[in-house]
Design an enzyme around this catalytic site. Structure first.
Site, PDB file in Angstrom:
ATOM      1  N   ASP A 447       0.829  -1.209   0.000  1.00 26.38           N
ATOM      2  CA  ASP A 447       0.000   0.000   0.000  1.00 26.38           C
ATOM      3  C   ASP A 447       0.866   1.263   0.000  1.00 26.38           C
ATOM      4  OD1 ASP A 447      -2.375   1.417   0.145  1.00 26.38           O
ATOM      5  OD2 ASP A 447      -3.172   0.241   1.802  1.00 26.38           O
ATOM      6  N   ASP A 504     -10.569   1.679  -3.804  1.00 24.63           N
ATOM      7  CA  ASP A 504     -11.085   1.287  -2.492  1.00 24.63           C
ATOM      8  C   ASP A 504     -12.593   1.157  -2.517  1.00 24.63           C
ATOM      9  OD1 ASP A 504      -8.805   0.903  -1.116  1.00 24.63           O
ATOM     10  OD2 ASP A 504      -8.884   2.740   0.071  1.00 24.63           O
TER      11      ASP A 504
HETATM   12  C1  DGJ Z   1      -5.975   1.546   1.847  1.00 23.24           C
HETATM   13  C2  DGJ Z   1      -6.262   0.371   0.950  1.00 23.24           C
HETATM   14  O1  DGJ Z   1      -6.628   0.788  -0.297  1.00 23.24           O
HETATM   15  C3  DGJ Z   1      -7.313  -0.509   1.629  1.00 23.24           C
HETATM   16  O2  DGJ Z   1      -7.687  -1.550   0.775  1.00 23.24           O
HETATM   17  C4  DGJ Z   1      -6.728  -1.025   2.902  1.00 23.24           C
HETATM   18  O3  DGJ Z   1      -5.638  -1.870   2.634  1.00 23.24           O
HETATM   19  C5  DGJ Z   1      -6.297   0.143   3.773  1.00 23.24           C
HETATM   20  N1  DGJ Z   1      -5.450   1.060   3.090  1.00 23.24           N
HETATM   21  C6  DGJ Z   1      -5.585  -0.337   5.000  1.00 23.24           C
HETATM   22  O4  DGJ Z   1      -5.131   0.686   5.763  1.00 23.24           O
END
Ligand code: DGJ
Length: 700
Positions: A447, A504
């Site tokens: 991430d 997301d």
């Molecule tokens: C942002 C990501 O896009 C989510 O899928 C998740 O992994 C969160 N971060 C976790 O903090």
């Protein structure tokens, strides 16, 4: 295949779909003087070059300045130059390059130019992949003594003239891949991403459709800049009507003077059969050339990701229960998301403390991993390697390892680690390697949740170096590129990773649209798509499980809801779609995604066509209520007109009670010719909005 015509200063790259001709007057930098449908072999390039020269009239210079692969300010070029640099004392340098030599290596063409007066050398590389129909172009600048670089464009391409607009993509968190159609007009369309990552805001791609082009017909020229540190794009119409397209790193990303600078690869593809021709070129190139699959024959596993089920609330028995249920639904890889390390109870702390939290995992990760493996699933884990919270052990020990000033504005309560610093990289590598060595882990979700305090190419190179080192040490581990969803999607990161987290947003309606747009660049095999909760956490929408499941089944499928929320009917429906996906993924994930020209703007439809063209599946997603009452026929594409196809509705059981007419397709399979299916189209049953029809077709 590459052929060189030494008679003049001209070169041509050819494949079955296109020809690109470079030509230069005398020893100057060359111009791309032709890029389009294949030219006959006997086309005389010297004549072609002379024929394309523009006339001169009043109010013009006596000769039109070259729109070369690196337009030079010194030649009175009336637009943006391809190179802007200064000497070490700050004096602007105005290069003027002359032909030095050329090399042909590994099927690629490299042209070398020199500017003896300024002590500079400029190289341009062009490699044409005649199978994917993608040209990779790069520019390199060398200097005898260090210089400061402001801007270096990858080889500059003239924009087509019979084109009224250009398509590029902006976006935001939970709203990636929003297309913009901008008319060409005098002046510049300038996009620059100064966030230091690829970004949601400015995807580094451009499509220039010829006038009247659609998904399935007409000409299109497409561009993608393969760099994860933020790019700059200039699409400029000059006063004389010519157009130029430049891509490079965002300007001023190289704070240090140096003797060598190189652009990232610029990927180019041309199509004479609609936007789909470009999309298929990019999809195949990414999947078959760029992504470094550890085991290309391994079927893409169905994922389960626990983020939206538990967030930071990790509890081993609960996670084991979730894993058991996910496996029962068909999941094959369990991904443990954020919250397993340090004291990470929320997003305010512990990033960079990559050690298992003993409060949540008193016996370490082993009991969970063993349980997951016992269910036949593999195990993946989340990291955010480039980030640090001020509230972390590492920050307390090394506050200077974070980029940016003390008074900087935090992003998600975090700072960015200085990846250009080898000590920082060693530390992060050590912590990640310790977790990967101690456990049987086959996947990292990587991430990157905030922008940089200021863009710097060295940061991106540092991130690439860490990725490369980890991949070398753990070659079997696959990596997913995530940055608050789709904030780091580009062919540069994909040369080091195996999946992207497109967004997301697990809202299937939003996903349907994003997936449709992203397919212009991305294949299904690398595009993660999860079945989210019934009540979507990021949009508040309630969507039926069938729609959620089919939208996820369009790409690399996974689940992210808490399986404990599923009713028996929902679980059955999800299992059915997952079983279908598993039965078909062998051909489906190597298929071409062809966007269909839907007559109804409420319907977003695509046809995934097997590589041998022997079968296909159509996903027709109804994103809104239609204006008219009855569905309009949906034209298919790229079928053999004379061949017969058996088409069948895969999910006819999903027809609502309000669909009450007698329709052949509702009763069973139909056999029709490719010609009819392409020129009339498939007539689908009536359906509610937020539903998907799935039609499978087999060539007889
Ligand atoms: C942002 C990501 O896009 C989510 O899928 C998740 O992994 C969160 N971060 C976790 O903090």
């Amino acid at each position: 295949m590459l052929k060189v015509r030494p008679v003049t200063q001209s070169w041509r790259l050819d494949d079955a779909r296109m020809t690109l001709v470079l030509a230069a007057r005398r020893d100057r930098l060359p111009e791309v003087v032709y890029w389009g449908v294949p030219l006959p072999e006997h086309e005389d390039l010297a004549t072609l070059y002379a024929a394309g020269a523009l006339d001169v009239t009043g109010g013009m210079l006596d000769e039109n300045p070259d729109l070369s692969i690196c337009p030079e300010a010194t030649r009175t070029f009336p637009g943006q130059p391809g190179l802007i640099l200064r000497g070490q004392d700050g004096t602007p340098l105005l290069p003027k390059f002359c032909f030095d030599r050329m090399d042909i290596r590994d099927g690629g063409l490299r042209l070398h130019y020199r500017d003896a007066e300024n002590g500079l050398a400029y190289d341009a590389d062009f490699v044409l992949d005649d199978d994917t129909h993608v040209i990779t172009a790069r520019a390199t600048l060398r200097a005898d003594s260090p210089v400061h670089l402001h801007w270096l464009a990858a080889p500059v391409i003239p924009g087509p003239q019979l084109s009224d607009e250009m398509i590029d993509f902006s976006g935001r968190w939970c709203g990636e891949f929003q297309p913009n159609r901008t008319p060409w007009s005098a002046g510049i369309r300038y996009r620059e991403n100064r966030t230091g990552r690829t970004g949601h805001e400015h995807f580094p791609g451009l499509i220039v459709p010829g006038r009247g082009a659609t998904n399935t017909q007409g000409e299109a020229w497409a561009f993608h800049y393969g760099w994860s540190g933020g790019h700059r794009m200039i699409a400029e119409e000059l006063p004389d009507g010519r157009r130029q397209i430049q891509f490079g790193h965002a300007a001023r990303m190289e704070p240090e003077a140096s003797t060598e600078f190189r652009t990232a690869p610029l990927y180019l593809t041309y199509s004479s059969d609609g936007l789909n021709g470009c999309a298929v070129g990019f999809q195949r190139h990414v999947r078959d050339r760029i992504v470094p699959w550890p085991d290309p024959d391994r079927p893409r596993p169905v994922h389960y990701n626990c983020w939206e089920a538990v967030y930071f609330d990790h509890d081993v028995p609960k996670l084991q229960d979730i894993a058991t249920r996910a496996a029962g639904l068909g999941a094959e890889r369990f991904v443990l998301d954020d919250g397993w390390f340090g004291q990470r109870d929320d997003d305010t702390r512990s990033l960079s403390d990559w050690q298992v939290d003993p409060r949540k995992y008193p016996d370490g990760l082993d009991p969970l991993i063993a349980h997951v493996h016992g269910l036949g699933m593999t195990f993946g884990i989340w990291f955010e390697p480039e980030m640090i919270n001020p509230d972390s052990d590492l920050h307390r020990a090394h506050p200077d390892w974070a980029l940016g000033g003390e008074d900087q504005t935090l992003g998600r309560n975090q700072k960015v680690l200085d990846m250009a610093n080898p000590e920082v990289r060693d530390f992060v590598y050590g912590r990640m390697a310790a977790i990967l060595s101690a456990h049987d882990i086959d996947y990292i979700k990587w991430d990157h949740n905030r922008v940089l305090p200021m863009p710097d190419a060295a940061q991106t190179r540092g991130s690439y170096a860490l990725l490369d080192r980890l991949r070398e040490a753990f070659p079997k581990v696959e990596i997913e590129s995530c940055a608050s969803g789709g904030g780091r999607i580009d062919f540069g990161i994909l040369a080091r990773t195996h999946r992207v987290w497109l967004s997301d947003s697990n809202d299937a309606l939003e996903r349907l649209r994003m997936q449709h747009e992203a397919a212009l660049f991305l294949p299904a095999a690398i595009t993660g798509s999860h079945v989210g909760p019934r009540h979507c956490h990021t949009s508040g929408r309630h969507l039926d499980i069938r729609f959620r499941a089919w939208v996820a089944a369009q790409r690399h499928m996974g689940f992210e809801m808490d399986p404990r929320e599923l009713t028996e009917d929902e679980a059955k429906a999800l299992k059915r779609v997952t079983d279908w996906w598993k039965a078909n993924r062998g051909w489906l994930l190597a298929a071409d995604i062809l966007r269909l020209d839907s007559a109804d703007p409420a319907v977003l439809a695509e046809q995934q066509m097997a590589r041998d063209a022997g079968r296909f599946v159509v996903f027709a997603g109804k994103a809104a209520t239609s204006a008219q009452i009855a569905p309009r026929p949906l034209r298919l594409t790229r079928l053999d007109p004379g061949a017969r196809y058996r088409i069948d509705l895969t999910n006819r059981a999903d027809a609502p009670g309000l669909s009450r007419g007698a329709m052949a397709l509702k009763d069973g399979p139909l056999t029709l010719t490719g010609s009819y299916l392409m020129h009339h189209g498939v007539t689908l049953p009536w359906s509610f909005p937020e539903t998907m029809w799935v039609v499978e077709g087999v060539r007889l």
